[in-house]
Design a protein around this motif. Structure first.
Motif, PDB file in Angstrom:
ATOM      1  N   ASP A   1       0.850  -1.259   0.081  1.00  0.00           N
ATOM      2  CA  ASP A   1       0.083   0.128  -0.174  1.00  0.00           C
ATOM      3  C   ASP A   1       0.670   1.090  -0.024  1.00  0.00           C
ATOM      4  O   ASP A   1       0.361   2.375  -0.239  1.00  0.00           O
ATOM      5  N   TYR A   2       2.129   1.328   0.134  1.00  0.00           N
ATOM      6  CA  TYR A   2       3.081   2.118   0.047  1.00  0.00           C
ATOM      7  C   TYR A   2       3.492   2.746  -1.168  1.00  0.00           C
ATOM      8  O   TYR A   2       4.009   3.819  -1.488  1.00  0.00           O
ATOM      9  N   TYR A   3       2.775   2.247  -2.183  1.00  0.00           N
ATOM     10  CA  TYR A   3       2.862   2.477  -3.615  1.00  0.00           C
ATOM     11  C   TYR A   3       1.992   3.741  -3.666  1.00  0.00           C
ATOM     12  O   TYR A   3       1.861   4.255  -4.744  1.00  0.00           O
ATOM     13  N   GLU A   4       0.960   3.611  -2.640  1.00  0.00           N
ATOM     14  CA  GLU A   4      -0.189   4.640  -2.702  1.00  0.00           C
ATOM     15  C   GLU A   4       0.165   5.806  -1.987  1.00  0.00           C
ATOM     16  O   GLU A   4      -0.419   6.827  -1.955  1.00  0.00           O
ATOM     17  N   LEU A   5       1.117   5.784  -0.960  1.00  0.00           N
ATOM     18  CA  LEU A   5       1.370   6.667  -0.100  1.00  0.00           C
ATOM     19  C   LEU A   5       2.592   7.623  -0.599  1.00  0.00           C
ATOM     20  O   LEU A   5       3.687   7.081  -0.674  1.00  0.00           O
TER      21      LEU A   5
ATOM     22  N   ASP B   1      15.680   3.325 -16.277  1.00  0.00           N
ATOM     23  CA  ASP B   1      15.826   2.081 -15.629  1.00  0.00           C
ATOM     24  C   ASP B   1      14.874   1.781 -14.717  1.00  0.00           C
ATOM     25  O   ASP B   1      14.559   0.519 -14.353  1.00  0.00           O
ATOM     26  N   TYR B   2      14.102   2.636 -14.254  1.00  0.00           N
ATOM     27  CA  TYR B   2      12.853   2.494 -13.505  1.00  0.00           C
ATOM     28  C   TYR B   2      11.718   3.374 -13.432  1.00  0.00           C
ATOM     29  O   TYR B   2      12.208   4.565 -13.280  1.00  0.00           O
ATOM     30  N   ARG B   3      10.572   3.127 -14.041  1.00  0.00           N
ATOM     31  CA  ARG B   3       9.631   4.165 -14.081  1.00  0.00           C
ATOM     32  C   ARG B   3       8.295   3.399 -13.934  1.00  0.00           C
ATOM     33  O   ARG B   3       7.079   3.734 -14.687  1.00  0.00           O
ATOM     34  N   LYS B   4       8.158   2.924 -12.705  1.00  0.00           N
ATOM     35  CA  LYS B   4       6.988   2.298 -12.173  1.00  0.00           C
ATOM     36  C   LYS B   4       5.922   3.268 -11.755  1.00  0.00           C
ATOM     37  O   LYS B   4       4.627   3.473 -12.136  1.00  0.00           O
TER      38      LYS B   4
ATOM     39  N   SER C   1       6.360   7.279  -5.635  1.00  0.00           N
ATOM     40  CA  SER C   1       5.778   7.061  -4.322  1.00  0.00           C
ATOM     41  C   SER C   1       6.704   6.781  -3.162  1.00  0.00           C
ATOM     42  O   SER C   1       7.931   6.414  -3.695  1.00  0.00           O
ATOM     43  N   THR C   2       6.257   6.229  -2.090  1.00  0.00           N
ATOM     44  CA  THR C   2       7.134   6.076  -0.913  1.00  0.00           C
ATOM     45  C   THR C   2       7.744   4.601  -1.545  1.00  0.00           C
ATOM     46  O   THR C   2       9.080   4.411  -1.147  1.00  0.00           O
ATOM     47  N   MET C   3       7.081   3.506  -1.750  1.00  0.00           N
ATOM     48  CA  MET C   3       7.711   2.435  -1.973  1.00  0.00           C
ATOM     49  C   MET C   3       8.794   2.297  -3.351  1.00  0.00           C
ATOM     50  O   MET C   3       9.695   1.815  -3.295  1.00  0.00           O
ATOM     51  N   ASP C   4       8.305   3.210  -4.361  1.00  0.00           N
ATOM     52  CA  ASP C   4       9.095   3.367  -5.366  1.00  0.00           C
ATOM     53  C   ASP C   4      10.506   4.051  -4.935  1.00  0.00           C
ATOM     54  O   ASP C   4      11.400   3.494  -5.518  1.00  0.00           O
ATOM     55  N   ARG C   5      10.540   5.060  -4.057  1.00  0.00           N
ATOM     56  CA  ARG C   5      11.779   5.691  -3.559  1.00  0.00           C
ATOM     57  C   ARG C   5      12.588   4.639  -2.887  1.00  0.00           C
ATOM     58  O   ARG C   5      13.802   4.653  -3.116  1.00  0.00           O
ATOM     59  N   VAL C   6      11.963   3.754  -2.099  1.00  0.00           N
ATOM     60  CA  VAL C   6      12.738   2.732  -1.275  1.00  0.00           C
ATOM     61  C   VAL C   6      13.345   1.580  -2.120  1.00  0.00           C
ATOM     62  O   VAL C   6      14.421   1.518  -1.986  1.00  0.00           O
TER      63      VAL C   6
END
Lengths: 467, 334
Positions: A218-222, A323-326, A329-334
């Motif tokens: 859910d941290y892809y939404e936060l 290399d990364y374009r998902k 969000s928080t989880m993307d940054r992590v």
């Protein structure tokens, strides 16, 4: 409406504070504050330009080599010289090792603390106890990796020491080149440590973020915000510096553009600086502190690109590189941070093969009497720029825009929020007595208040702060 | 002996004021013992501004509890200089009862109740780089705002072993032997110059002309003759791999009371001092050139300094570590 103030925000490099306004369990407003001031730009005036690399390293203990690099690039730009080929590789290796150190320490000592159940001893207690979702076996394995990370990040700093004399604040990065000859014994020691670290990154660090992702998807939404990002490029491919391994770019509403430095202005409407300090391009920037200023709430200026708040860091770099374009969000940054760590470690192995053991490492040069120079690099947390003007052989003007100034900036002259403030808006706070979500969103940016901030939870129950 | 809450290990607070976190980051490089061993078997690190799991009011409550309920039982470690401008608002620790709690207030309150107070790094020990002219935040050393003794562990950053060693000394044997600047003699008893592996090059006048060369760094700015620290023999970091001169760069005197105003320009050498029998008097040369550098006196005055009288006068006049007074003195001389 309730206000939650968190100060100090620990596990950010130095103290910062955050105040969020919560309505119906959702964050509707946020203010990020840097709560200390040191005044490097004033201290540098009148100094020998060669001293700037070692002096500006003291801006930040966790990313010092990058300030050394930016200052060196700026003076080389002003003096019109290039370092020897070997020196560029050596500097990339020092910077790379420092980035490994930072990312490993950030992930395990700063960030994961918000997600894990930790041993019942100081400084892990007291801490929030809610929303710890990992099953015991996975949790305990990750705690063991945290202790291992202490050793591994120390090894990364030992690599900085091998080529730079010590860490933090290595001496081996300076205008003109590098200082440690890459003899076989040094390279052997460096390579052996790098291989140990890379094994840890591949076998523990990257798998651990995917375990985290699984439990906290859910941290892809936060912490989402628009695709607005900036990077100046990291690791020159050759000493001529025409291209970098991680390229530069400005992402505005998803469109990648070439960086135009003239579009950068630092605003100070809500920062503790006198009106004359902004809005200005850093080439003509001023730093005049005014702590008594009304309506201001931060020591951090608000840099804007074409009027827009841009974020930087591993996610921005991988996005621009393709290399990364998902998502943003928080989880993307992590996840981007862990992936970048792996990429940097792998690149460093190839650079070791390019070193010439007896090759030249330093180009002597004359400090110009009057000149200007700009030093740009990516740092751990995002784009780092040093703007230098020399008059009569001395520093007449020095302006620095750090990554956390971009990420953790307060509102600007148009009252637009900074990137972390934007990311906090709309997140849900399940339990206002343990607002763990706030720290998770902020720490994914790897905030550094030396480079710029604090989160404040007041000692009082949140209810008493109702407005 | 048990603490008031029944815990038995020594208690430590590590507070950050105006710092870059470099000392804590360096401390994490400690090896044998390392950070893990410190927190699991040597002491209880009840508060760490960088690594505590608690944040906000929970973190402030930990400090309040230590101050109120563990008087004379904890070691206070302070990293960073203490700004005094605008009543200390140039450095805020956090928010207590809804109000900004400045570093100035915090170190005074926590310092009054501590068993030992330790300044970690040159900023806390002597003011450091943030107190350099024009000192925009009016920073001072920890000692300047406390009425009690501060044990100074300078260095920019601290070598992890200087700090781990000092803490363990305090825990196992009590206060270590200190020099006139309250530095543990164990780590700061000799000049870098006297311990340097390249000393022979100095004595034989074989000098590097630029960074990256394997000779004596004196001519390109080495502050080793005036800097008291054991870098050459201890080396950095946990594995003792290197130090600035081994990396073919000058020592910049980062552990000195004069750092950084008295150390810049980093790549300009100290005034030339030529004495017969330099080997036996190098230590004395170091002390004298230190005064010269700190004051920024031109080479024309060196002659009179070396006659002894002027130097003795200077030394009497100058309170140790007092940069402000050094600067005032400098103004008078000019």
């Amino acid at each position: 409406m309730k206000k939650i103030v968190i100060g100090p925000l620990t596990r950010a490099n130095n103290s910062c504070a955050v105040e969020v306004t919560v309505e119906d369990k959702k964050v509707v407003d946020a203010r990020c504050s840097g709560i200390f001031f040191r005044g490097f730009e004033l201290i540098l005036q009148g100094k020998d330009p060669r001293d700037a690399a070692y002096l500006t390293e003291r801006i930040c203990g966790i990313c010092s080599s990058l300030h050394g690099a930016a200052a060196s690039y700026a003076l080389e730009d002003a003096a019109g010289i290039r370092p020897p080929r070997n020196a560029n590789i050596l500097r990339n290796l020092i910077i790379g090792a420092d980035i490994l150190q930072n990312h490993i320490r950030h992930q395990y000592l700063f960030s994961l603390v918000d997600y894990l159940t930790l041993p019942e001893r100081a400084p892990f207690v007291p801490g929030y106890t809610k929303d710890k979702r990992l099953e015991k076996k996975k949790n305990d394995a990750m705690v063991q990796n945290m202790y291992l990370a202490l050793e591994i990040s120390r090894l990364a700093h030992e690599m900085v020491t091998l080529l730079g004399g010590k860490a933090p604040f290595p001496h081996g990065i300076l205008a003109g080149g590098a200082t440690v000859v890459p003899s076989a014994d040094v390279v052997m020691n460096f390579r052996s440590k790098l291989q140990k670290i890379n094994r840890f990154i591949r076998n523990q660090m990257v798998p651990d973020v995917y375990i985290l992702e699984d439990a906290y998807s859910d941290y892809y939404e936060l912490g989402q915000r628009a695709q607005n990002m900036l990077e100046y490029g990291l690791f020159p491919r050759t000493e001529q510096d025409r291209e970098r391994y991680f390229p530069s770019g400005a992402v505005l509403n998803g469109q990648i553009q070439k960086v135009d430095l003239s579009l950068i202005k630092e605003h100070t409407a809500r920062s503790w600086y006198a009106a004359e300090s902004g809005p200005r391009n850093p080439s003509g920037g001023r730093t005049v502190p005014e702590r008594e200023k009304e309506d201001a709430y931060s020591w951090i200026k608000a840099p804007r690109y074409s009027g827009m708040p841009l974020e930087g860091g591993p996610l921005a770099r991988l996005w621009i590189k393709g290399d990364y374009r998902k998502g943003i969000s928080t989880m993307d940054r992590v996840i981007a941070r862990a992936l970048e760590t792996e990429k940097v470690g792998t690149l460093m192995e190839s650079w070791l093969d390019e070193l010439e053991p007896e090759g030249c490492i330093f180009s002597p040069f004359e400090v110009p009497k009057n000149a200007e120079g700009i030093g740009l690099t990516g740092a751990m947390r995002g784009p780092l720029g040093h703007w230098l003007r020399i008059e009569n052989g001395r520093i007449a003007q020095y302006q620095i825009i750090t990554p956390s100034a971009w990420n953790f900036s307060p509102r600007d002259d148009q009252n637009c929020k900074g990137p972390v403030e934007e990311a906090l808006i709309g997140i849900s706070i399940a339990d206002e007595k343990q607002p763990i979500e706030i720290g998770r969103v902020i720490r994914a940016f790897d905030i550094c208040s030396s480079c710029s901030t604090h989160l404040i939870t007041t000692g009082k129950p949140v209810g008493e702060l109702m407005i | 002996m048990a603490n008031m809450d029944g815990s038995t290990k020594p208690l430590i607070i590590w507070l950050g004021t105006n710092t870059c976190a470099g000392d804590m980051l360096s401390f994490l490089n400690a090896k044998d013992p390392g950070y893990e061993e410190l927190i699991s078997s040597i002491a209880e690190l009840r508060f760490d501004y960088l690594l505590s799991a608690s944040e906000g009011s929970d973190a402030i409550n930990v400090l309040d509890d230590l101050q109120k309920n563990h008087k004379a039982a904890y070691i206070l470690v302070v990293e960073g200089s203490i700004p005094t401008r605008s009543n200390g608002l140039y450095s805020v620790i956090g928010y207590r009862n809804g109000k900004a709690w400045t570093a100035l207030q915090a170190v005074r309150e926590l310092g009054a109740a501590a068993r030992y107070v330790v300044a970690a790094g040159t900023c806390a020990a002597f003011g450091g780089i943030y107190a350099a002219a024009p000192n925009p935040s009016e920073c001072v050393s920890l000692q300047a705002v406390l009425d009690r003794k501060v044990i100074n562990v300078p260095g920019c950053p601290i070598n992890p072993e200087w700090m781990m060693g000092t803490l363990n000394h305090l825990i196992q044997y009590g206060e270590p032997a200190l020099d006139d600047d309250n530095r543990p003699k164990l780590f700061y008893g000799e000049t870098i110059h006297n311990l340097c592996q390249r000393r022979d090059y100095f004595d034989n006048s074989i000098f590097a002309a630029k960074p990256g060369e394997p000779w004596c760094m004196y001519k390109i700015g080495c502050k080793g003759p005036v800097t008291y620290a054991d870098c050459p023999v201890r080396q950095w970091n946990g594995e003792h791999l290197s130090w600035p001169v081994k990396a073919n760069t000058p020592c910049i005197g980062c552990a000195s009371p004069e750092f950084s105003d008295g150390s810049v320009p980093f790549f300009e050498h100290l005034p030339d001092v030529k004495l017969p029998g330099i080997k036996v008097t190098a230590n004395r040369v170091g002390q004298l050139t230190g005064v010269v550098t700190a004051l920024g006196i031109g080479a024309h005055l060196i002659g009179s300094i070396l006659t002894g009288r002027f130097a003795e006068t200077l030394k009497k006049d100058l309170p140790r570590g007092s940069k402000l007074k050094l600067r005032q003195r400098l103004k008078k001389i000019h």
